[in-house]
Every structure is written in structure tokens, then in C-alpha cells.
Design an enzyme around this catalytic site. Structure first.
Site, PDB file in Angstrom:
ATOM      1  N   LYS A 130      38.373  49.978  29.832  1.00  0.00           N
ATOM      2  CA  LYS A 130      38.248  50.198  31.418  1.00  0.00           C
ATOM      3  C   LYS A 130      37.807  51.477  31.804  1.00  0.00           C
ATOM      4  CE  LYS A 130      38.869  47.014  34.715  1.00  0.00           C
ATOM      5  NZ  LYS A 130      38.766  45.532  34.718  1.00  0.00           N
ATOM      6  N   ASP A 170      33.514  45.648  38.307  1.00  0.00           N
ATOM      7  CA  ASP A 170      34.934  45.239  38.671  1.00  0.00           C
ATOM      8  C   ASP A 170      35.073  45.568  40.061  1.00  0.00           C
ATOM      9  OD1 ASP A 170      38.058  44.833  37.583  1.00  0.00           O
ATOM     10  OD2 ASP A 170      38.281  46.498  38.897  1.00  0.00           O
TER      11      ASP A 170
HETATM   12  P1  NDP Z   1      35.143  43.346  44.743  1.00  0.00           P
HETATM   13  O1  NDP Z   1      34.781  44.893  44.920  1.00  0.00           O
HETATM   14  O2  NDP Z   1      33.643  42.413  44.777  1.00  0.00           O
HETATM   15  O3  NDP Z   1      36.165  43.044  46.016  1.00  0.00           O
HETATM   16  C1  NDP Z   1      37.141  43.582  46.148  1.00  0.00           C
HETATM   17  C2  NDP Z   1      38.101  42.576  47.328  1.00  0.00           C
HETATM   18  O4  NDP Z   1      39.261  42.909  47.356  1.00  0.00           O
HETATM   19  C3  NDP Z   1      37.389  43.181  48.792  1.00  0.00           C
HETATM   20  O5  NDP Z   1      37.642  42.181  49.443  1.00  0.00           O
HETATM   21  C4  NDP Z   1      38.276  44.475  48.861  1.00  0.00           C
HETATM   22  O6  NDP Z   1      38.073  44.595  50.300  1.00  0.00           O
HETATM   23  C5  NDP Z   1      39.624  43.990  48.528  1.00  0.00           C
HETATM   24  N1  NDP Z   1      40.519  45.143  48.203  1.00  0.00           N
HETATM   25  C6  NDP Z   1      40.103  45.968  47.157  1.00  0.00           C
HETATM   26  N2  NDP Z   1      41.171  46.973  46.845  1.00  0.00           N
HETATM   27  C7  NDP Z   1      41.863  46.580  48.105  1.00  0.00           C
HETATM   28  C8  NDP Z   1      43.102  47.152  48.307  1.00  0.00           C
HETATM   29  N3  NDP Z   1      43.837  48.349  47.904  1.00  0.00           N
HETATM   30  N4  NDP Z   1      43.766  46.665  49.395  1.00  0.00           N
HETATM   31  C9  NDP Z   1      43.383  45.452  49.908  1.00  0.00           C
HETATM   32  N5  NDP Z   1      42.497  44.800  49.583  1.00  0.00           N
HETATM   33  C10 NDP Z   1      41.560  45.700  48.590  1.00  0.00           C
HETATM   34  O7  NDP Z   1      35.843  43.189  43.341  1.00  0.00           O
HETATM   35  P2  NDP Z   1      36.222  41.937  42.647  1.00  0.00           P
HETATM   36  O8  NDP Z   1      36.149  40.595  43.360  1.00  0.00           O
HETATM   37  O9  NDP Z   1      35.167  41.944  41.460  1.00  0.00           O
HETATM   38  O10 NDP Z   1      37.475  42.324  42.013  1.00  0.00           O
HETATM   39  C11 NDP Z   1      38.768  41.698  42.745  1.00  0.00           C
HETATM   40  C12 NDP Z   1      39.868  41.508  41.499  1.00  0.00           C
HETATM   41  O11 NDP Z   1      39.626  40.906  40.603  1.00  0.00           O
HETATM   42  C13 NDP Z   1      40.220  43.031  41.167  1.00  0.00           C
HETATM   43  O12 NDP Z   1      41.463  42.975  40.747  1.00  0.00           O
HETATM   44  C14 NDP Z   1      39.689  43.039  39.630  1.00  0.00           C
HETATM   45  O13 NDP Z   1      40.095  43.956  38.760  1.00  0.00           O
HETATM   46  C15 NDP Z   1      39.704  41.505  39.416  1.00  0.00           C
HETATM   47  N6  NDP Z   1      38.790  41.069  38.263  1.00  0.00           N
HETATM   48  C16 NDP Z   1      37.465  40.961  38.649  1.00  0.00           C
HETATM   49  C17 NDP Z   1      36.750  40.522  37.553  1.00  0.00           C
HETATM   50  C18 NDP Z   1      35.184  40.478  37.774  1.00  0.00           C
HETATM   51  O14 NDP Z   1      34.597  39.827  36.956  1.00  0.00           O
HETATM   52  N7  NDP Z   1      34.547  40.972  38.953  1.00  0.00           N
HETATM   53  C19 NDP Z   1      37.001  39.954  36.363  1.00  0.00           C
HETATM   54  C20 NDP Z   1      38.556  39.780  36.407  1.00  0.00           C
HETATM   55  C21 NDP Z   1      39.586  40.415  37.415  1.00  0.00           C
HETATM   56  P3  NDP Z   1      37.462  46.049  51.023  1.00  0.00           P
HETATM   57  O15 NDP Z   1      36.261  45.509  50.964  1.00  0.00           O
HETATM   58  O16 NDP Z   1      38.036  46.084  52.447  1.00  0.00           O
HETATM   59  O17 NDP Z   1      37.752  47.369  49.941  1.00  0.00           O
HETATM   60  O1  2IT Z   2      38.963  42.730  34.636  1.00  0.00           O
HETATM   61  C1  2IT Z   2      38.259  42.253  34.182  1.00  0.00           C
HETATM   62  O2  2IT Z   2      38.251  41.331  33.187  1.00  0.00           O
HETATM   63  C2  2IT Z   2      36.586  42.541  34.756  1.00  0.00           C
HETATM   64  N1  2IT Z   2      36.576  43.084  35.405  1.00  0.00           N
HETATM   65  C3  2IT Z   2      35.616  41.961  33.888  1.00  0.00           C
HETATM   66  C4  2IT Z   2      35.218  42.719  32.554  1.00  0.00           C
HETATM   67  C5  2IT Z   2      33.905  42.579  31.773  1.00  0.00           C
HETATM   68  O3  2IT Z   2      33.685  43.136  30.859  1.00  0.00           O
HETATM   69  O4  2IT Z   2      33.392  41.453  32.206  1.00  0.00           O
END
Ligand code: NDP
Ligand code: 2IT
Length: 450
Positions: A130, A170
Site C-alpha cells: 500500500k 484508493d
Molecule cells: P474515493 O476517494 O472514491 O471516495 C471516498 C469517499 O469516502 C468519499 O465520499 C469521501 O468523502 C469519503 N471519505 C473519505 N475519507 C473520509 C473521512 N475521513 N471521513 C468521512 N468520509 C470520508 O475512495 P474509494 O471509494 O475508492 O474508497 C473508499 C473505501 O473503500 C476506502 O476505505 C478504501 O480503502 C476502500 N477500498 C477501495 C477500493 C478501490 O478499489 N477503490 C478497494 C477496496 C477497498 P470526501 O469526498 O468528503 O472526502
Molecule cells: O484496498 C484495496 O484493495 C484497494 N484499494 C485496491 C487495490 C488494488 O490493487 O486494486
């Protein structure tokens, strides 16, 4: 929870805390895993003799670097850059990059640690890593984001490669950022190669990668519901976040007959009792991915409630899908969810529930799909993107989606295999932790003292 192994767990944690002071999220992630693994290792002495647990909590390598860049006013800005190369026993390091002002070493180590188990659960050959930066993309121009990404990759490019370490997105890193990062890598190395996943479809990306995490978390919820002879049809679903994962969870839940009534961002949440249908979701995608606005604007457009500074867990639902960030559901919120009739949690985010919240779910006997199992669909399709890049070939949407569905089914089956209790219910925490551990641990032992 009283545990016959409490003393060993406490001793183990005391060492981890002493060696990694102030990395509280890392301590939390390790504690959750060793609570189930220490009893397992006691029953399987080959892991104990090889000190696999002591080794697996120590990153193979941590890279810290300076990221200087020029903002639009010509002023110099400095951020921190990180890459945690946690474990390469079963494949190249693999895991996302997070750009968010809260990013620090402890948060990225917790994410890298979880990634090792998650990637193993997918059945694909990927190690865990990461990385990221305390850079905040919010309010920055496209040019500023590009200059930052170019500076970040100038250093990161020395440490990654398609057979070494393959980052992805992420929080704060989506298609735009992956594009800028890929462009700079290609320019520095003069190689068009699968060094990142989540790429655009025209330049080596995989169909379904943007959708994969949200779709996968929904498929996992459906698998859990099936153990009780139920489906998503007619269920009310509360989702947090409004980014990549939340958007595609909303899309898939709706397609499978559920009704999503909330979305949020770090400012507050919207409650739309009529449900966030296809058309409204299209607006959310434009609002968040193009305009880069706030979720509050949804409430103004569709005339529904907006709760400033609040999280959505007080809204009545059968299913909750935390899809924003770590520790976003606390003990009281978990109790409220259950008191309101919620009996299924599928985590799109990484470690969104505090340890106290998890204890509430477990005592209530609800279906609890923890992040490292439920959100593995994203990295799984990243693994499929790597395969397609190696083959110089692209599968169709239907082919990738079918593979994703099968992977989520298999992860569920692994959780059942290792987590089934005497009363027939499934402890998904135990199932995912042991299911993810065995393959990595066996590979570490087979490869000698590494
Ligand atoms: P994005 O940046 O696309 O979206 C994040 C969302 O969460 C936004 O709505 C953001 O609001 C909100 N957010 C982020 N930080 C905070 C905080 N500290 N408090 C409140 N709201 C918050 O990210 P993703 O959708 O990609 O990721 C979301 C989650 O999923 C994370 O935990 C990530 O690790 C996990 N994840 C993502 C994967 C991926 O493929 N993208 C894979 C597996 C897990 P704001 O815009 O106001 O910051
Ligand atoms: O938390 C996660 O699994 C991710 N942000 C996706 C990682 C990846 O390599 O696709």
C-alpha cells in the site's frame, strides 16, 4: 471477549506496539488478526516454529520520500510519499495508493497488512502493499494534480514494476490520477507495461475494474444472505461514502432489487427514502467524478434530507455497507443499527468498524462480512487486469464480471470453510483471517528464512 489465549495475544501485541509506537491503526489491524491467528498457530505448530506471525507483521520494505511540486501560483509545495512493500510470498506487492491529508505511516501499514490477507483470499498470485501521500486532491486544479503525480512517480518508479510492485487506486486516487502516474512512469522508463491497475480502457485497463469493489461487496452481501435463504430483493440498504466504492455498490444493490437510501461524504449524509435509482446515481457520478462537488447538492437537487456533520447509521435498514473510510462505525452506531433491525453488514471500506462495533455485531449474531473478504473484488479485478496485460489480451465485460462473481463466491466459501461454528453460523472474521493466512504462511515457510 474472554479468550484462553488472552495472555499470548497481549504479549504479542505489547511487542508490536513497542516496535511500532503511535501507529494505532496498525495495532488495531494486527490485533484483529492475531486474536484469531494465535489460537490457530497453537494448533498448527509449524507456523509457530517458523515464527510466521512475528515475520508477517514486519514489512519487507518501507519506502519514504519527499514529493516537491509547484502549485498554480508558482509556489513550492512539499508532501510526504510512502510505499509499504509488506509481503511478496505469493506474488508481486499489490495494493492501492491513497492521497488524503490524514495519510501517515500507521494508516498505510494497516492497509498494507490487511491487503496481504485480502489478496491471498482472492486466490490470485498477488502479495500485499500500500502507498500514498498526505497530498489532498480536494480543491486542486487538474494541472496541480498532474504535477504532484509526476513528482510522486519520479521517485516511486525506482521501486515498482510489473513483476515487483503494482499499485492501483484508493481514496483520492481514481482514473485521473492513475493516468498521470502511468504517463510519468512510461516516460521515465520508456516501457508500456502493466505497472499500475485501474488504467483507462484504451491503454491497458480492464473492463469492470472501476465497478469491481462495489459490485464485489454487493455480491458478498448476497452470498451471506443466501446462507439464510434470503436475497437483496426489497431490502433497504444504508451506504456511506459517495466515491468509487459507494457509487458502484449503489448501482449493483439497485440492480439486484435493493433500495439504497443514503450516501455521504466527509461533510454529512443525504437520506432519500424513495431510493437512489439509476438516474439519481448518474447525477451522483457526475457530481463526484466530474464536478467534484459535495453530497449536500444531491439533497438540494432531489429535495430530500441532508444531515450536516453526521454519519448515516441512525437510518433504519436491513443491510449496511460502510464504503467511506476506517473506523467510521463505532460501538454506539453498531448498537443503533442492530436496534433498528439491521442484520447484514458488508464492508466496502477497509476496517470501517471499530473493534467495539465488531464485538456488537458478533454478540448479536448478525451476518458480518469484514472488509478483507467483502471488498476483495477490487483487487481481484486488478489481478485480472495484470493477467490481461501479460497476455496482451482483453476479456469482455461479461467474462470479467463472471470471474469476479466466482471469486466472491469462492472467498465466501473459504470463510465458511474456516469460520463455520458448531451452531452452523459463520464467523467471517475467523474464516477470512485464517483462510487468507494459510497460503501466505505456507509460502513463507517453503521459501526459507525471508
Ligand atoms: P474515493 O476517494 O472514491 O471516495 C471516498 C469517499 O469516502 C468519499 O465520499 C469521501 O468523502 C469519503 N471519505 C473519505 N475519507 C473520509 C473521512 N475521513 N471521513 C468521512 N468520509 C470520508 O475512495 P474509494 O471509494 O475508492 O474508497 C473508499 C473505501 O473503500 C476506502 O476505505 C478504501 O480503502 C476502500 N477500498 C477501495 C477500493 C478501490 O478499489 N477503490 C478497494 C477496496 C477497498 P470526501 O469526498 O468528503 O472526502
Ligand atoms: O484496498 C484495496 O484493495 C484497494 N484499494 C485496491 C487495490 C488494488 O490493487 O486494486
Amino acid at each position: 471477549m474472554a479468550n484462553a489465549f488472552d495472555q499470548q495475544i497481549n504479549d504479542f501485541m505489547a511487542k508490536v506496539i513497542a516496535k511500532n509506537p503511535s501507529e494505532v491503526e496498525f495495532h488495531q489491524a494486527v490485533h484483529e488478526v492475531v486474536e484469531t491467528l494465535i489460537p490457530f498457530v497453537e494448533e498448527n505448530p509449524q507456523y509457530k516454529a517458523a515464527k510466521v506471525l512475528e515475520r508477517i507483521v514486519e514489512p519487507e520494505r518501507v519506502i519514504l520520500f519527499r514529493v516537491p511540486w509547484l502549485d498554480d501560483k508558482g509556489e513550492i509545495q512539499i508532501n510526504k510519499g510512502f510505499r509499504i512493500e509488506m509481503n511478496s510470498a505469493i506474488g508481486p506487492y499489490k495494493g492501492g495508493l491513497r492521497f488524503h491529508p490524514t495519510v501517515n505511516l500507521g494508516i498505510l501499514k494497516f492497509l498494507a497488512f490487511e491487503q496481504v490477507f485480502k489478496n491471498s483470499l482472492t486466490t490470485l498470485p498477488m502479495g500485499g502493499g500500500k502507498g500514498g501521500s498526505d497530498f489532498d486532491p480536494k480543491g486542486k486544479s487538474d494541472n496541480e494534480v498532474m504535477r504532484f503525480c509526476q513528482s510522486f512517480m519520479t521517485e516511486l518508479s525506482k521501486h515498482i514494476g510489473p513483476n515487483t510492485d503494482v499499485p492501483a487506486g484508493d481514496i483520492g486516487v481514481g482514473g485521473r490520477e492513475i493516468g498521470f502516474l502511468f504517463g510519468q512512469y512510461k516516460r521515465l522508463r520508456n516501457e508500456f507495461t502493466g505497472v499500475l491497475t485501474g488504467k483507462g480502457i484504451e491503454w491497458g485497463g480492464s473492463l469492470i475494474r472501476p465497478e469491481a469493489t462495489g459490485y464485489g461487496a454487493t455480491y458478498f452481501a448476497a452470498e451471506m444472505l443466501e446462507t439464510r435463504g434470503e436475497t437483496l430483493e426489497g431490502k433497504t440498504v444504508v451506504i456511506s461514502g459517495s466515491g468509487n466504492v459507494a457509487q458502484y455498490a449503489t448501482e449493483k444493490v439497485t440492480e439486484m432489487g435493493g433500495k439504497v437510501v443514503t450516501l455521504s461524504d466527509s461533510s454529512g449524509f443525504i437520506y432519500d427514502p424513495a431510493g437512489i435509482d439509476k438516474e439519481k446515481l448518474e447525477y451522483v457520478m457526475w457530481l463526484k467524478n466530474v464536478k467534484r462537488g459535495r453530497i449536500k447538492e444531491y439533497a438540494e437537487k432531489f429535495d430530500c434530507e441532508y444531515h450536516e456533520g453526521m454519519r448515516p447509521w441512525g437510518v433504519k435498514c436491513e443491510i449496511a455497507m460502510p464504503c467511506a473510510t476506517q473506523n467510521e462505525v463505532n460501538e454506539d452506531e453498531a448498537k443503533t443499527l442492530i436496534a433498528n433491525g439491521c442484520y447484514c453488514i458488508s464492508e466496502g471500506a477497509n476496517m470501517p468498524s471499530t473493534p467495539e462495533a465488531i464485538e456488537v455485531y458478533q454478540n448479536a449474531g448478525i451476518l458480518y462480512g469484514l472488509g478483507k473478504a467483502a471488498n476483495a473484488g477490487g483487487v481481484a479485478v486488478s489481478g485480472l487486469e495484470m493477467s490481461q496485460n501479460s497476455l496482451r489480451f482483453a476479456w469482455t465485460r461479461e467474462e470479467v464480471d463472471a470471474k469476479l462473481q466466482k471469486i466472491m463466491k469462492d472467498i465466501h466459501a473459504t470463510c465458511v470453510k474456516y469460520g463455520k461454528k458448531e451452531d452452523g453460523s459463520v464467523d467471517y472474521v475467523r474464516g477470512a483471517n485464517i483462510g487468507g493466512f494459510v497460503k501466505v504462511a505456507d509460502a513463507m515457510i517453503a521459501q526459507g528464512l525471508v
